[in-house]
Design an enzyme around this catalytic site. Structure first.
Site, PDB file in Angstrom:
ATOM      1  N   CYS A 165       0.831  -1.018   0.035  1.00  0.00           N
ATOM      2  CA  CYS A 165       0.017  -0.065  -0.049  1.00  0.00           C
ATOM      3  C   CYS A 165       0.733   1.273  -0.053  1.00  0.00           C
ATOM      4  O   CYS A 165       1.685   1.409  -0.872  1.00  0.00           O
ATOM      5  CB  CYS A 165      -0.870  -0.150   1.342  1.00  0.00           C
ATOM      6  SG  CYS A 165      -1.947   1.355   1.531  1.00  0.00           S
ATOM      7  N   ASP A 212      -8.634  -3.366  -7.340  1.00  0.00           N
ATOM      8  CA  ASP A 212      -7.807  -2.182  -6.864  1.00  0.00           C
ATOM      9  C   ASP A 212      -8.017  -1.006  -7.844  1.00  0.00           C
ATOM     10  O   ASP A 212      -6.755  -0.581  -8.309  1.00  0.00           O
ATOM     11  CB  ASP A 212      -6.682  -2.630  -6.389  1.00  0.00           C
ATOM     12  CG  ASP A 212      -6.183  -1.431  -5.433  1.00  0.00           C
ATOM     13  OD1 ASP A 212      -6.674  -0.158  -5.138  1.00  0.00           O
ATOM     14  OD2 ASP A 212      -4.732  -1.692  -5.065  1.00  0.00           O
ATOM     15  N   HIS A 243      -7.287  -4.225  -2.934  1.00  0.00           N
ATOM     16  CA  HIS A 243      -6.321  -3.307  -2.315  1.00  0.00           C
ATOM     17  C   HIS A 243      -6.251  -4.180  -0.932  1.00  0.00           C
ATOM     18  O   HIS A 243      -7.190  -4.649  -0.206  1.00  0.00           O
ATOM     19  CB  HIS A 243      -6.775  -1.987  -1.894  1.00  0.00           C
ATOM     20  CG  HIS A 243      -5.450  -1.028  -1.615  1.00  0.00           C
ATOM     21  ND1 HIS A 243      -4.438  -0.852  -2.496  1.00  0.00           N
ATOM     22  CD2 HIS A 243      -5.257  -0.700  -0.275  1.00  0.00           C
ATOM     23  CE1 HIS A 243      -3.646  -0.096  -1.797  1.00  0.00           C
ATOM     24  NE2 HIS A 243      -4.088  -0.160  -0.619  1.00  0.00           N
TER      25      HIS A 243
END
Length: 278
Positions: A165, A212, A243
């Site tokens: 991330c 995502d 995600h």
């Protein structure tokens, strides 16, 4: 995915901002100097999940350091555990597909009721709305690389990076500013400007979730830059993954099949490019 902690401990290393807190995990036994990996946490900080991933890398033969990038003075007063906890609670009230929609998030923040509104707003501004001092954080990560290289038992010529991330974006940004011999991006943002890719020294692997959209829809730009600057780049997209699909502590996003396959790819990529030989 959980496992026994092996030779892991919290330490501090010297960097631009002074001392930076970090978790370091080492292989139990090595017959020769081991490669090192800089592991970079998600936007919610140095969690038990990241420490567990560090331990897994150590069991695979890599001396792994996971800096707590939010421990530096510019950030520590804003991204406190209380504020991050409040931010996590708020984010869990949002539809998954809206979590990265800044206009939607801003509107939801205005309506959200909490006793820690000031802390929440400060944390959200820094973590999700462009307030993160990324150039300074690059310097802290470079300090982590220097610390790894200084350790006995580490092969200073074989240092990799990996992040998730926020940490995925920081992993490639570090590789744009430091000699990193193998860089892994888990659903992280591209470097800005993308031309920084010209500075990357080692191969890159990007791992993404098909659901995502905000992140994965921009992978073509990273691929184009890799082609333009003649950089080794490989990618895996998991169509049914969202995600943060690798984080097994997040029930909303964890995808077991994708995470297990991605882990095998991580080990193969690092073995090929860092030559662990453990």
């Amino acid at each position: 995915m959980r496992g026994k902690m092996t030779n892991g401990e919290m330490i501090k290393y010297a960097s631009r901002a002074g001392e930076v807190a970090a978790y370091i995990s080492k292989p139990e036994k090595t017959s020769k100097p081991a490669p090192g990996v800089i592991l970079i946490h998600e936007i919610f900080g140095l969690s038990d999940h990241i420490k567990d991933v560090a331990d897994r890398l150590a069991r695979a033969g890599y001396v792994t350091i996971a800096p707590d990038l939010f421990s530096i003075p510019e950030i520590a007063g804003v991204l406190t555990s209380e504020n991050l906890s409040e931010a996590m609670k708020f984010m869990h009230t949002l539809p998954m597909e809206k979590m990265r929609d800044t206009d939607y998030v801003a509107q939801a923040l205005e309506k959200y009721e909490t006793g820690n509104k000031q802390g929440l707003l400060a944390a959200m501004q820094m973590a999700f709305m462009g307030g993160m001092p990324k150039p300074k954080l690059v310097e802290e990560m470079k300090g982590a690389a220097a610390y790894l290289r200084s350790l006995d038992g580490v092969n200073a010529d074989k240092i990799g990076s990996m992040g998730f991330c926020f940490g995925g974006g920081m992993s490639i940004l570090l590789a744009c500013n430091e000699k990193i011999d193998a860089c892994i991006i888990f659903y992280g943002e591209n470097p800005d400007p993308i031309s920084l890719v010209e500075n990357v020294k080692g191969p890159i692997m990007g791992i993404y979730g098909g659901k995502d959209i905000r992140i994965s829809s921009n992978v073509d730009k990273l691929l184009s830059a890799a082609v333009q600057y003649n950089k080794a780049f490989e990618m895996k997209l998991y169509p049914e993954a969202a995600h943060a699909f690798f984080n097994d502590t997040n029930e909303r996003t964890y995808n077991k099949a994708a995470a297990e396959d991605a882990w095998e790819r991580v080990l193969s990529f690092f073995s090929k490019n860092l030559s662990s030989g453990q």
